[in-house]
Design an enzyme around this catalytic site. Structure first.
Site, PDB file in Angstrom:
ATOM      1  N   GLY A  33       0.823  -1.216   0.000  1.00 56.27           N
ATOM      2  CA  GLY A  33       0.000   0.000   0.000  1.00 56.27           C
ATOM      3  C   GLY A  33       0.847   1.251   0.000  1.00 56.27           C
ATOM      4  CG  ASN A  34       0.609   4.204  -2.397  1.00 54.60           C
ATOM      5  OD1 ASN A  34       1.757   4.097  -2.772  1.00 54.60           O
ATOM      6  ND2 ASN A  34      -0.423   3.931  -3.173  1.00 54.60           N
TER       7      ASN A  34
END
Ligand code: CTP
Ligand code: CA
Length: 223
Positions: A33-34
């Protein structure tokens, strides 16, 4: 508090906002994810709601409280976010993609937890759909707003995204400044449209959200 004083310039407008960072599972315990706290998207939802809009918030996981008076839809992955955005997009006057959507997801999901071994682990990733670009391709009479988090060439990269994704506004922020950006309560952005750049000095995310909504309202008035 004054930022949330009821106003009416978005009365009867429908606004869709995405927020948070999508999580792309590799196995039952791991994901890709970010960084994203969701604060900017939630601040936008609160401001838009206070100004009379009918707000739908499509949110990847965050630790934030649900904004009052907002329809919130929880999603986890880029694919789920895309599905929900497409479900609600037709009726929207304004769509703001504040979410940090993962650009890649693991190509193969393992039902069992992957056990660590002594050597390197190689993971094949596949591209996710670019939701904003997809919205830009068949845009109705709609204002489309994207974000651009950049570590370098801020304005140049943001202008490129504006054109490539057929957005009306790109909110560009430089992620290298220490006390603005992801988890911070403050942000410092440049709001870029086809014919201008508006510098927003460092301020709370709620204040920055107000400035972004102001720019959107101005665009609506000039249409
Ligand atoms: N975005 C999206 N779907 C994706 C990736 C990004 O809708 N799969 C949206 C983001 O929500 C944001 C805008 O596109 O509003 C720009 O995201 P950003 O990550 O800055 O740009 P990318 O086009 O993904 O390019 P890169 O990450 O390579 O800089
Ligand atoms: Ca990206």
């Amino acid at each position: 508090a004054y930022l949330l004083a009821p106003e009416e310039d978005l009365n009867d407008r429908k606004v869709l906002i995405t927020a948070g960072g999508t999580m792309e599972a590799l196995d039952p315990v791991r994901y890709l994810g970010n960084h994203s706290s969701g604060k900017m998207g939630y601040a936008l939802a609160r401001i838009a709601q206070a100004r009379g809009a009918d707000v739908t918030l499509i949110s990847a996981p965050t630790t934030l409280n649900d904004p009052k008076g907002v329809k919130k839809i929880e999603v986890r992955t880029a694919a789920e976010m895309e599905e929900m955005v497409l479900k609600y997009k037709a009726e929207q006057d304004i769509i703001i993609m504040a979410a940090a959507v993962a650009d890649y997801r693991p190509k193969d999901y393992s039902d069992n937890k992957i056990k660590k071994e002594s050597g390197d682990l190689v993971i094949r990733l596949e591209r996710t759909e670019d939701i904003l670009a997809k919205l830009g391709k068949d845009k109705d009479n709609q204002i489309l707003v994207g974000f651009a988090a950049e570590s370098d060439n801020l304005v140049e990269n943001a202008k490129d995204k504006l054109a490539r994704k057929n957005a009306d506004l790109i909110v560009a922020n430089d992620i290298t400044s220490a006390d603005t950006g992801f988890a911070a309560d403050n942000n410092k952005v440049i709001i870029i449209s086809k014919d201008r750049e508006v510098d927003i000095p460092k301020a709370s995310k709620l204040e920055v959200a107000k400035q972004i909504i102001d720019q959107i309202c101005e665009m609506i008035l000039n249409n």
